[in-house]
Design a protein around this motif. Structure first.
Motif, PDB file in Angstrom:
ATOM      1  N   PHE A  73       0.833  -1.195   0.000  1.00  0.00           N
ATOM      2  CA  PHE A  73       0.000   0.000   0.000  1.00  0.00           C
ATOM      3  C   PHE A  73       0.871   1.250   0.000  1.00  0.00           C
ATOM      4  O   PHE A  73       1.862   1.319   0.733  1.00  0.00           O
ATOM      5  N   THR A  74       0.475   2.234  -0.789  1.00  0.00           N
ATOM      6  CA  THR A  74       1.098   3.555  -0.691  1.00  0.00           C
ATOM      7  C   THR A  74       0.356   4.345   0.378  1.00  0.00           C
ATOM      8  O   THR A  74      -0.514   3.825   1.065  1.00  0.00           O
ATOM      9  N   ASP A  75       0.680   5.613   0.521  1.00  0.00           N
ATOM     10  CA  ASP A  75      -0.019   6.470   1.480  1.00  0.00           C
ATOM     11  C   ASP A  75      -1.238   7.150   0.863  1.00  0.00           C
ATOM     12  O   ASP A  75      -1.856   8.006   1.500  1.00  0.00           O
ATOM     13  N   ASP A  76      -1.564   6.784  -0.366  1.00  0.00           N
ATOM     14  CA  ASP A  76      -2.672   7.437  -1.063  1.00  0.00           C
ATOM     15  C   ASP A  76      -3.853   6.483  -1.246  1.00  0.00           C
ATOM     16  O   ASP A  76      -3.687   5.268  -1.331  1.00  0.00           O
ATOM     17  N   ILE A  77      -5.047   7.057  -1.295  1.00  0.00           N
ATOM     18  CA  ILE A  77      -6.234   6.295  -1.668  1.00  0.00           C
ATOM     19  C   ILE A  77      -6.193   6.066  -3.170  1.00  0.00           C
ATOM     20  O   ILE A  77      -5.917   6.987  -3.941  1.00  0.00           O
ATOM     21  N   GLU A  78      -6.444   4.827  -3.587  1.00  0.00           N
ATOM     22  CA  GLU A  78      -6.443   4.491  -5.010  1.00  0.00           C
ATOM     23  C   GLU A  78      -7.788   3.886  -5.382  1.00  0.00           C
ATOM     24  O   GLU A  78      -8.418   3.186  -4.584  1.00  0.00           O
ATOM     25  N   ARG A  79      -8.218   4.144  -6.617  1.00  0.00           N
ATOM     26  CA  ARG A  79      -9.518   3.651  -7.086  1.00  0.00           C
ATOM     27  C   ARG A  79      -9.390   3.164  -8.520  1.00  0.00           C
ATOM     28  O   ARG A  79      -8.956   3.905  -9.406  1.00  0.00           O
ATOM     29  N   THR A  80      -9.782   1.917  -8.739  1.00  0.00           N
ATOM     30  CA  THR A  80      -9.749   1.335 -10.072  1.00  0.00           C
ATOM     31  C   THR A  80     -11.168   1.028 -10.526  1.00  0.00           C
ATOM     32  O   THR A  80     -11.951   0.424  -9.776  1.00  0.00           O
ATOM     33  N   VAL A  81     -11.522   1.462 -11.726  1.00  0.00           N
ATOM     34  CA  VAL A  81     -12.831   1.184 -12.306  1.00  0.00           C
ATOM     35  C   VAL A  81     -12.730  -0.139 -13.056  1.00  0.00           C
ATOM     36  O   VAL A  81     -12.044  -0.245 -14.072  1.00  0.00           O
ATOM     37  N   LEU A  82     -13.407  -1.160 -12.541  1.00  0.00           N
ATOM     38  CA  LEU A  82     -13.371  -2.488 -13.153  1.00  0.00           C
ATOM     39  C   LEU A  82     -14.250  -2.564 -14.395  1.00  0.00           C
ATOM     40  O   LEU A  82     -13.959  -3.311 -15.325  1.00  0.00           O
ATOM     41  N   GLY A  83     -15.326  -1.810 -14.375  1.00  0.00           N
ATOM     42  CA  GLY A  83     -16.235  -1.760 -15.513  1.00  0.00           C
ATOM     43  C   GLY A  83     -17.068  -0.505 -15.434  1.00  0.00           C
ATOM     44  O   GLY A  83     -17.604  -0.178 -14.372  1.00  0.00           O
ATOM     45  N   SER A  84     -17.160   0.231 -16.526  1.00  0.00           N
ATOM     46  CA  SER A  84     -17.877   1.504 -16.531  1.00  0.00           C
ATOM     47  C   SER A  84     -19.354   1.289 -16.810  1.00  0.00           C
ATOM     48  O   SER A  84     -19.724   0.535 -17.719  1.00  0.00           O
TER      49      SER A  84
END
Length: 321
Positions: A73-84
């Motif tokens: 984990f980094t110190d940032d929030i991450e968000r991945t879109v699996l399907g739009s």
């Protein structure tokens, strides 16, 4: 508020990290997403190695979220879109049905899930102050998008394990009562509703109420609000004495969410036992509102009989302690 995890985490920790990044900032026209008048892209977290590495299998109620054992984990929030998705962009202030899983990133154990809701979803008011975890996950992506988000320990407070959130906003819910009209009750305040759903209240030429009375104006057919449940409503409150507005979700431009145990007694009586989709009007004496005026009670509303008209939009049972 709404669930075991959200009550402990979202209000205190995630609200802080989400709001700190946008306080006082002007909306960024170049940011991803197209916010509407109800909200802006508050965080718009980017994807990263951590969120991209989360395994999500299955669909609907059978979703399984797996976190690699060696995930860094980094110190940032991450968000991945699996399907739009194909719907309108979801923004803060929206009321949506959400399918979600929240897991402990150290062992992939499920901490919270929408599976307890009807059809495996739960209603969520995307209020940055009270549900910012879901705002961060869903904001400024089309309705129907499937999203995974990673939250490092550094964003959650001392001693907290990192989290992974899978979320999907499945349906935009109505922000006005949708029930069938019911004949008005004699002696109750009259309510007129504008084309956009905004109500107005006319106080009858009568003495102030000495007890709380509730009348149904529109009868919904959704779930019944139970004692202490979390509800999402639109409401207008006026003084009986002169009909002036003192509080209104309509004036603020978005619904409000709270537990029925956290409001004045007359408002609680108006909500509990009613079905989602209903609109009710309630008149209450000062004793069931903000109390009688005294040396110890100098509130502007002390001694005032009050009237509320309330659209009941959603309810979620509060979990057992």
């Amino acid at each position: 508020m709404r669930t075991r995890l959200i009550s402990a985490l979202s209000v205190v920790a995630v609200s802080t990290l989400l709001l700190a990044g946008c306080a006082g900032a002007e909306p960024d026209a170049s940011a991803t997403g197209t916010p509407d008048a109800q909200g802006t892209c508050l965080l718009d977290a980017p994807s990263g190695d951590a969120s991209d590495a989360i395994g999500v299998e299955g669909e609907g109620d059978d979703v399984t979220v797996t976190v690699p054992a060696d995930l860094d984990f980094t110190d940032d929030i991450e968000r991945t879109v699996l399907g739009s998705g194909s719907g309108d962009d979801v923004v803060s202030g929206d009321l949506v049905s959400v399918r979600y899983r929240i897991v402990d990133a150290t062992d992939s154990s499920v901490l919270d899930t929408s599976a307890v809701g009807d059809g495996g979803v739960l209603p969520v008011l995307l209020d940055p102050q009270a549900a910012s975890l879901f705002v961060a996950a869903l904001e400024c992506q089309p309705l129907g998008s499937r999203i995974v988000m990673t939250l490092p320990s550094s964003k959650l407070g001392e001693g907290q394990n990192p989290l992974v959130v899978y979320a999907e906003a499945t349906e935009q819910l109505s922000t006005v009562a949708t029930g069938d009209d019911v004949a008005p009750v004699d002696g109750m305040p009259t309510v007129e509703v504008a084309a956009d759903g905004t109500p107005s209240i006319t106080i009858p030429d009568a003495d102030a109420p000495t007890e709380t009375e509730v009348a149904v104006l529109k009868q919904g057919d959704g779930p019944t609000v139970g004692a202490g449940d979390y509800v999402v409503v639109q409401y207008l409150g006026v003084k009986w004495s002169d009909g002036t507005e003192f509080d209104s979700s309509w004036s603020r431009g978005a619904p409000a969410g709270f537990s029925t145990s956290g409001v004045v007694e007359g408002f609680r009586k108006a909500l509990e036992g009613q079905q989602v989709g209903s609109q009710v009007v309630v008149k209450m004496p000062a004793a069931d509102a903000y109390g009688e005026k005294s040396d110890d009670n100098t509130s502007e509303l002390a001694g005032e009989a009050l009237v509320f008209v309330v659209d009941i939009l959603a309810t979620t049972p509060m979990p057992a302690a």
